[in-house]
Design a protein around this motif. Structure first.
Motif, PDB file in Angstrom:
ATOM      1  N   ARG A 222       0.831  -1.221   0.000  1.00 12.24           N
ATOM      2  CA  ARG A 222       0.000   0.000   0.000  1.00 12.24           C
ATOM      3  C   ARG A 222       0.858   1.260   0.000  1.00 12.24           C
ATOM      4  N   TYR A 243      -6.344   0.657   7.856  1.00 12.84           N
ATOM      5  CA  TYR A 243      -6.509   0.841   6.409  1.00 12.84           C
ATOM      6  C   TYR A 243      -7.950   1.196   6.058  1.00 12.84           C
ATOM      7  N   PHE A 247      -7.712   4.941   4.983  1.00 10.54           N
ATOM      8  CA  PHE A 247      -7.631   4.941   3.518  1.00 10.54           C
ATOM      9  C   PHE A 247      -9.027   4.894   2.885  1.00 10.54           C
ATOM     10  N   LEU A 248      -9.902   4.084   3.447  1.00  8.70           N
ATOM     11  CA  LEU A 248     -11.209   3.883   2.807  1.00  8.70           C
ATOM     12  C   LEU A 248     -12.336   4.657   3.481  1.00  8.70           C
ATOM     13  N   LEU A 250     -14.174   3.966   6.001  1.00  3.25           N
ATOM     14  CA  LEU A 250     -15.338   3.111   6.259  1.00  3.25           C
ATOM     15  C   LEU A 250     -15.662   3.121   7.750  1.00  3.25           C
ATOM     16  N   LEU A 279     -16.952  -4.324  -1.836  1.00  5.07           N
ATOM     17  CA  LEU A 279     -15.941  -4.446  -0.780  1.00  5.07           C
ATOM     18  C   LEU A 279     -15.394  -5.875  -0.725  1.00  5.07           C
ATOM     19  N   SER A 282     -13.071  -6.166  -3.866  1.00  2.00           N
ATOM     20  CA  SER A 282     -11.851  -5.358  -3.926  1.00  2.00           C
ATOM     21  C   SER A 282     -10.994  -5.534  -2.673  1.00  2.00           C
ATOM     22  N   CYS A 283     -11.614  -5.919  -1.576  1.00  2.00           N
ATOM     23  CA  CYS A 283     -10.830  -6.140  -0.347  1.00  2.00           C
ATOM     24  C   CYS A 283     -10.643  -7.619  -0.085  1.00  2.00           C
ATOM     25  N   ALA A 376     -20.660   3.859   2.583  1.00  2.00           N
ATOM     26  CA  ALA A 376     -19.241   4.013   2.224  1.00  2.00           C
ATOM     27  C   ALA A 376     -19.099   5.105   1.177  1.00  2.00           C
TER      28      ALA A 376
ATOM     29  N   VAL B 165     -10.449  -6.449 -10.891  1.00  8.14           N
ATOM     30  CA  VAL B 165     -10.921  -6.023  -9.575  1.00  8.14           C
ATOM     31  C   VAL B 165     -10.249  -4.697  -9.259  1.00  8.14           C
ATOM     32  N   LEU B 166     -11.075  -3.702  -8.960  1.00 11.03           N
ATOM     33  CA  LEU B 166     -10.498  -2.383  -8.713  1.00 11.03           C
ATOM     34  C   LEU B 166      -9.850  -2.319  -7.338  1.00 11.03           C
ATOM     35  N   GLU B 167      -8.855  -1.475  -7.234  1.00  6.47           N
ATOM     36  CA  GLU B 167      -8.226  -1.188  -5.946  1.00  6.47           C
ATOM     37  C   GLU B 167      -9.333  -0.633  -5.042  1.00  6.47           C
ATOM     38  N   PRO B 168      -9.321  -0.980  -3.739  1.00  7.50           N
ATOM     39  CA  PRO B 168     -10.474  -0.631  -2.898  1.00  7.50           C
ATOM     40  C   PRO B 168     -10.911   0.838  -2.976  1.00  7.50           C
ATOM     41  N   ARG B 169      -9.949   1.745  -2.972  1.00  3.05           N
ATOM     42  CA  ARG B 169     -10.344   3.159  -3.011  1.00  3.05           C
ATOM     43  C   ARG B 169     -11.028   3.510  -4.333  1.00  3.05           C
ATOM     44  N   ALA B 171     -12.587   1.406  -6.252  1.00  2.00           N
ATOM     45  CA  ALA B 171     -13.872   0.705  -6.308  1.00  2.00           C
ATOM     46  C   ALA B 171     -14.953   1.514  -5.602  1.00  2.00           C
ATOM     47  N   LEU B 172     -14.619   2.036  -4.426  1.00  2.33           N
ATOM     48  CA  LEU B 172     -15.626   2.810  -3.679  1.00  2.33           C
ATOM     49  C   LEU B 172     -15.944   4.123  -4.395  1.00  2.33           C
ATOM     50  N   GLN B 175     -18.169   3.392  -7.267  1.00  3.34           N
ATOM     51  CA  GLN B 175     -19.504   3.046  -6.779  1.00  3.34           C
ATOM     52  C   GLN B 175     -20.265   4.314  -6.386  1.00  3.34           C
ATOM     53  N   ARG B 176     -19.572   5.195  -5.662  1.00  4.59           N
ATOM     54  CA  ARG B 176     -20.197   6.454  -5.219  1.00  4.59           C
ATOM     55  C   ARG B 176     -20.614   7.309  -6.399  1.00  4.59           C
ATOM     56  N   GLY B 408       1.549  -3.800  -6.050  1.00  2.00           N
ATOM     57  CA  GLY B 408       0.318  -3.717  -5.252  1.00  2.00           C
ATOM     58  C   GLY B 408      -0.940  -4.074  -6.016  1.00  2.00           C
TER      59      GLY B 408
END
Lengths: 376, 544
Positions: A222, A243, A247-248, A250, A279, A282-283, A376, B165-169, B171-172, B175-176, B408
């Motif tokens: 990361r 994280y 970062f997210l 949440l 989630l 991606s997680c 989120a 698969v998108l990196e979590p940030r 992806a969110l 989505q938003r 990553g």
């Protein structure tokens, strides 16, 4: 197996209380080590809430290195708690020169910095100290954060507590997390002892996380310098919490969805299915596995407990308004809060997360089938 | 050889052949089944003449000579008719009177198989039965620090993801903001790798499709099957079962006219599109369907004339650079289905795999990468390509995964590994080892043919005649007289059997490792190998 005990109380408590609770559960741990995390401090630290406190173990030489570095950066000692030790340590505990608990004034040059930037720099200093101590083993640093003290040592928890005479030194805290075992899944190393701390977040875990390596590789990539160490497979729990929170952005109830996502059938009928599916995908690299009961603490003081997806470890929450405890076993709870309504004790199951907020009024239970508290 | 026979350089005796027919005159009933079934006409009716001299002990009786004739089986020795060891003769013999036996010396056929200047081509795999995957052990057994799980009673989530698969940030954020989310399929980690309609017989294809449909609809296992390069039967394209199918496009574009025209009539999107750039069995060479198998049906589906060999070019001819070849083609294919279908390339394992992967990490439409190692199978290729070209899958996959870890993006671009998975029958163990080295899933074709249809091919050069349409089991033939031997329903049953068995074996591996919540992709700490250099190379533990 580890035994865990955490308490959050309106009135500051001595850490010895938590160690007594661990002692009540001694049949469940091997007494090989102790880790203590204390926040929202009482006693001499109550008046200096904003001052960062350095906790660690130092040799005399290490202390000199520390002083030189801190002077160079511009940190001034504000308060120092000297822990007087008897001549001989208890069996199994190595002799140490100094258990350091020292509060500092921020350097002058930091005065106008935003809180966030100060915190970022505190992390950097802690990591620098840790790195400086790696070669000689003369500096072991657990935390460097305002209103937080950490103690870790090898040996039986209660014996070590008595050896350090924690009561006499007047350390008290409103939030205490204690764990009764040196991590033995990997090599013996104080950095592998729970609880773990990172930028205001703390967790401790019972049980081994078998998904350690993939999770570790994700965190390491990361690009955040705080995700280091990994001497214990359980350290990733605090990193994951950090994280997803920083970062997210949440909410805490999403933590459980990240580490143990719902199976697809349950996910499909969830009110937040679309975001939870994203989630989960991606997680995916943060999904933990194995038998784990996690107790954690957020920067705002919220204390929580979460279980793995099969609920393979014990865990119970109970108390009364003003004081709540999270314990591996009910006997730990009985030691510290004997006068609670035991019929209201709660054992979080595989979908549950139990939390007690900073107001300490009630135990809130989030079930993974519930809606997320915040989108989120 | 007759007395006036001529010895030419390629004259061989039975001793010179790799497979020798043992025939027992006492048991043989001369029914003729073996000679009828032999796919390469290696045996024929033999008329054996025998002269017997009878000489008495005394002088009174004069020695006499008589002639007798008997009938039996004779093995032909011409290179064109050399026995391939398939042992169909044994299978059909009512009296167990005949069987092929491997020559225990070095055969001489190998020097003469290139008659007419044509190097040998065949089907099957690299002729080397050994394999690194079989040496890998699972050493991190949960026991006391964390209890082992129960493979039979606990629930296991072993499905994997195919798609970007998108990196979590990100992806969110997408989505938003209701941005485009790359399509991601949740699938079973064992994919039936690309074997084309054409390479396989209609009964084999039908059986595989039926088995896959059953696994999905009755067993709840999201198993996917790749078409290989040969198009897809029109009815399947227009059926709801298309969602279980990965359509492959390769450099010959065979069948894609039919597919593109069917898009408006498709009830379901296909699972994914696989763009084949390379194949582990014959890296750097294109697909090959030899004329023997191009009958009317195959020609119609592929959009080609009948009875012509169909060699696909080694590369996609319309493109000349990696950017065009990969990026533009992925984009075009994505666009054809409105960006709802994952599109990913398949390459043969090579020391340049990382270059392709690095390119893909920068392409937001790339849905994954399938890598096919040197032990991959094929329906037809030159023997030299199969035996000597290519890169082992283990180190290639591991390099790619660790490269993704470095940047990553591990599992954001899922890697699918193939080539020799289950080569010695250890399908689940091989698959789990690859997954723990970083594969999101595995592809296998040969094992499926062996387990679901009784393919006789081996890495000791048994049978391996898939290329000429004479597959004795009817798996890789287009001749109805041959492929009617194969019952599609029975193939489907075996597909289901092998998947259920695989699933149980996979759980028997994962449970002792304490893994059940997710597929242990990249769990390299579980792996060990009794080979120091391999351990170092793969970044796993050296155990002795």
């Amino acid at each position: 197996m580890c035994r865990l005990f955490a308490v959050t109380s309106d009135t500051p408590l001595s850490p010895m209380k938590a160690l007594e609770a661990l002692d009540a559960m001694r049949e469940g741990h091997d007494g090989s080590g102790v880790g203590l995390f204390m926040r929202d401090l009482g006693g001499p630290f109550a008046a200096i809430k904003g001052a960062p406190i350095l906790s660690g173990i130092f040799t005399d030489a290490g202390l000199k290195k520390l002083d030189t570095l801190m002077m160079d950066i511009g940190f001034m000692t504000k308060y120092r708690m000297g822990i007087q030790l008897p001549e001989t340590p208890p069996a199994g505990t190595p002799p140490r020169d100094i258990y350091l608990i020292r509060a500092y004034d921020y350097p002058r040059t930091w005065e106008n910095l935003a809180e966030e930037e100060k915190h970022r720099r505190l992390l950097k200093v802690r990591l620098q100290l840790r790195e400086m101590g790696e070669a000689e083993g003369d500096m072991i640093v657990f935390s460097f954060w305002p209103d937080v003290i950490m103690i870790k040592e090898i040996g039986d928890p209660l014996t070590v507590g008595r050896y350090m005479d924690l009561d006499r030194h007047g350390i008290t805290a409103r939030i205490i997390m204690a764990q009764g075992r040196q991590n033995t899944n990997y090599a013996i190393n104080l950095y592998a002892c729970h609880p773990f701390f990172l930028e205001g977040f703390a967790t401790m875990t019972n049980g081994e996380n078998t998904a350690f390596i993939p999770v570790k590789e994700f965190l390491e990539s990361r690009g955040f310098d705080g995700y280091i160490g990994f001497q214990s497979d359980s350290e990733v729990f605090v990193h994951i919490l950090h994280y997803i929170s920083t970062f997210l952005d949440l909410p805490l109830d999403a933590y459980k969805h990240i580490i143990t996502p719902l199976p697809d059938e349950a996910l499909n009928s969830h009110a937040d299915a679309s975001v939870l599916r994203i989630l989960k995908q991606s997680c995916r690299r943060l999904i933990i596995d194995g038998p784990n009961c996690i107790i954690g603490n957020l920067p705002d003081g919220t204390l929580f407990m979460a279980q793995d997806s099969k609920k393979l470890r014990p865990g119970i929450v109970g108390g009364k308004p003003g004081v709540w405890a999270f314990s591996s076993e009910v006997c730990g709870l009985d030691t510290v809060i004997p006068d609670r309504d035991k019929s209201k004790d709660f054992q979080p199951m595989h979908l549950d997360m139990a939390m007690v907020g900073p107001d300490r009024k009630e135990v809130k239970v989030c079930r993974q089938t519930d809606r997320l508290s915040r989108q989120a | 050889m007759s007395a006036n026979g001529q010895i030419i350089p390629s004259s061989l005796s039975i001793s010179d052949l790799p497979w020798q027919i043992r025939w027992d005159q006492d048991k043989c009933t001369l029914c003729g089944s073996c000679t009828a079934v032999c796919p390469v006409n290696a045996i024929e009716l033999g008329v054996f003449r025998k002269r017997e001299i009878t000489a008495g002990l005394g002088l009174a009786e004069k020695p006499s000579s008589s002639q007798s004739i008997r009938y039996g089986i004779r093995q032909r020795t011409s290179p064109a008719y050399a026995c391939v060891g398939c042992a169909m003769c044994s299978m059909v013999c009512p009296n167990d009177a005949i069987s092929p036996v491997r020559n225990d010396g070095s055969d001489k056929l190998r020097y003469h198989i290139n008659q007419g200047g044509q190097p040998r081509s065949r089907g099957g795999r690299r002729n080397d039965p050994s394999g690194l995957l079989d040496q890998i052990k699972f050493i991190r057994i949960s026991m006391l620090t964390d209890p082992a799980l129960d493979a039979g009673r606990h629930t296991f989530d072993v499905n994997t993801l195919l798609g970007r698969v998108l990196e979590p940030r990100d992806a969110l954020k997408h989505q938003r903001e209701h941005g485009w989310m790359p399509p991601v399929r949740e699938i079973y980690p064992l994919v039936i790798g690309g074997m084309s309609f054409g390479a396989l017989s209609p009964t084999m294809w039908e059986g595989l499709q039926m088995g896959v449909a059953y696994l999905n609809e009755e067993m709840g296992m999201p198993v996917r099957i790749c078409t290989g390069e040969g198009g897809c039967p029109p009815r399947l394209l227009r059926s709801r079962f298309l969602k279980y199918v990965i359509l492959q496009i390769a450099s010959g574009y065979f069948g894609w006219d039919e597919i593109i025209h069917a898009i408006p009539e498709m009830k379901e999107d296909p699972c994914a599109i696989e763009i084949k750039y390379g194949q582990g069995a014959k890296p750097g060479d294109g697909g090959l369907l030899m004329w023997h198998k191009v009958n009317r049906l195959i020609a119609a589906i592929r959009g080609v004339p009948e009875r012509v060999s169909l060699p696909s070019p080694p590369t996609h001819q319309t493109q000349y650079s990696i950017e065009e070849s990969v990026a533009k083609m992925i984009q075009s294919m994505s666009m054809a289905w409105g960006f709802r279908v994952p599109v990913y390339p398949k390459i043969s394992a090579t020391s340049t795999s990382l270059a392709v992967l690095n390119n893909l990490t920068r392409n937001p439409y790339a849905a994954g990468l399938a890598i096919d190692g040197e032990d991959g199978g094929t329906g037809a290729a030159y023997n030299v390509s199969m035996n000597h070209m290519g890169h082992p899958i283990a180190s290639n996959l591991r390099d790619c995964y660790l490269n993704l870890v470095k940047v990553g993006k591990q599992n954001e671009i899922p890697l699918f590994a193939g080539g020799g998975v289950g080569k010695n029958g250890n399908l689940a163990a091989n698959a789990a080892a690859l997954i723990m080295m970083g594969a999101s899933g595995v592809q296998t074709g040969k094992y499926i043919m062996q387990a679901a249809a009784g393919c006789l091919g081996s890495e000791q050069d048994r049978c391996n005649i898939c290329n000429i349409g004479l597959c004795p089991k009817g798996i890789a033939s287009q001749d109805p007289r041959i492929y009617r031997r194969l019952d599609a329903e029975k193939v489907a049953e075996r597909v289901v059997d092998l998947y259920l068995a695989f699933d149980m074996e996979l759980r028997k591996i994962l449970a002792p490792l304490g893994r059940s919540t997710s597929l242990p992709i990249g769990m390299s700490d579980a792996l060990g190998i009794n080979d120091y250099h391999a351990a170092e190379r793969l970044g796993i533990r050296y155990v002795v």
